[in-house]
Design an enzyme around this catalytic site. Structure first.
Site, short mmCIF file in Angstrom:
data_model
loop_
_atom_site.label_atom_id
_atom_site.label_comp_id
_atom_site.label_asym_id
_atom_site.label_seq_id
_atom_site.Cartn_x
_atom_site.Cartn_y
_atom_site.Cartn_z
CB CYS A 281 42.18 12.15 -22.88
SG CYS A 281 43.26 12.59 -24.19
CG HIS B 143 37.95 12.29 -24.87
ND1 HIS B 143 38.17 12.95 -23.75
CD2 HIS B 143 39.03 12.39 -25.74
CE1 HIS B 143 39.20 13.71 -23.91
NE2 HIS B 143 39.79 13.23 -25.02
CD GLU C 87 34.99 12.22 -21.71
OE1 GLU C 87 35.31 10.99 -21.98
OE2 GLU C 87 35.84 12.96 -22.07
N1 GLN Z 1 47.10 16.69 -25.24
C1 GLN Z 1 46.42 16.72 -23.91
C2 GLN Z 1 47.43 16.71 -22.68
O1 GLN Z 1 48.40 16.56 -23.12
C3 GLN Z 1 45.19 15.73 -23.79
C4 GLN Z 1 44.07 15.82 -24.85
C5 GLN Z 1 42.94 15.51 -24.27
O2 GLN Z 1 42.51 15.25 -23.15
N2 GLN Z 1 42.18 15.32 -25.15
O3 GLN Z 1 47.06 16.66 -21.82
#
Ligand code: GLN
Length: 199
Positions: free
Chosen positions: A83, A178, A180
């Site tokens: 992410c 994710h 994890e």
């Molecule tokens: N929106 C977040 C970002 O811009 C990422 C979100 C996440 O890691 N769950 O880094």
């Protein structure tokens, strides 16, 4: 695999560090948080967690981790980004905050917060041939998508609409979701296999 492998790190200036440490430890890895350049020196690979990429960017500069990380990535260190971690690995980011940098290394363009506010969190099953059965239960939280990939990048997973959400380039692995927090350890196993291959 356990003890004979070199230590691995989790970028720990921001994000869901504990969850990644838990998955790596459950797989027998010697996994440690990395906040300082000296800690980075001691690990053979690193996971960059989910969190907020713009904050990770600022803190990595503040703590002097940005340049050492860029050098290690350029030198071939295995990295797994989830992410926000995917955004950090991207060569460039769209819809970042003003002045937001990435670490780069992975030849992709990522769009931050790509799913907007209407569906900023959702879960789905993704079939990923490289990981075999069963499908991956993927949890997306204000997730990015990969909008462009270079010719050296393998697309591991797409959403039904075609959006790219998991990629790999050499020892760099990234998912927009994710594992994890979803009892899914096959990506972490893959990351540890990249580390073992270089040990
Ligand atoms: N929106 C977040 C970002 O811009 C990422 C979100 C996440 O890691 N769950 O880094």
């Amino acid at each position: 695999m356990a003890g004979r492998q070199p230590p691995v790190g989790v970028f720990a200036l921001q994000g869901d560090v504990r969850e990644h440490l838990a998955v790596l430890t459950s797989l027998g890895a010697d996994a440690r948080p990395v906040r300082r350049p000296e800690e980075l020196d001691e690990v053979a690979g690193i996971v960059i967690p989910g969190g907020e990429s713009s904050v990770m960017d600022k803190l990595s500069r503040l703590f002097g981790l940005r340049e050492p990380l860029r050098q290690r990535i350029a030198a071939g260190m295995p990295v797994y980004g989830t992410c926000a971690g995917l955004i950090m690995l991207a060569e460039s980011v769209r819809d970042g905050i003003a002045g937001q940098h990435t670490l780069g290394g992975l030849d992709i363009v990522a769009r931050r917060n790509a799913f907007g506010t209407q569906s900023d969190s959702f879960e789905t099953e993704l079939s990923i041939p490289e990981l075999g059965e069963p499908p991956v239960h993927a949890v997306f939280i204000r997730a990015p998508v990969v909008e462009e990939v270079g010719s050296d990048v393998t697309v591991l997973a797409r959403l039904p609409g075609g959006d790219i959400v998991a990629v790999e380039q050499g020892a760099l692995l990234a998912t927009a979701f994710h594992p994890e927090i979803a009892h899914e350890d096959r990506f972490h196993r893959r990351f540890l296999a990249h580390v073992a291959a270089l040990a």
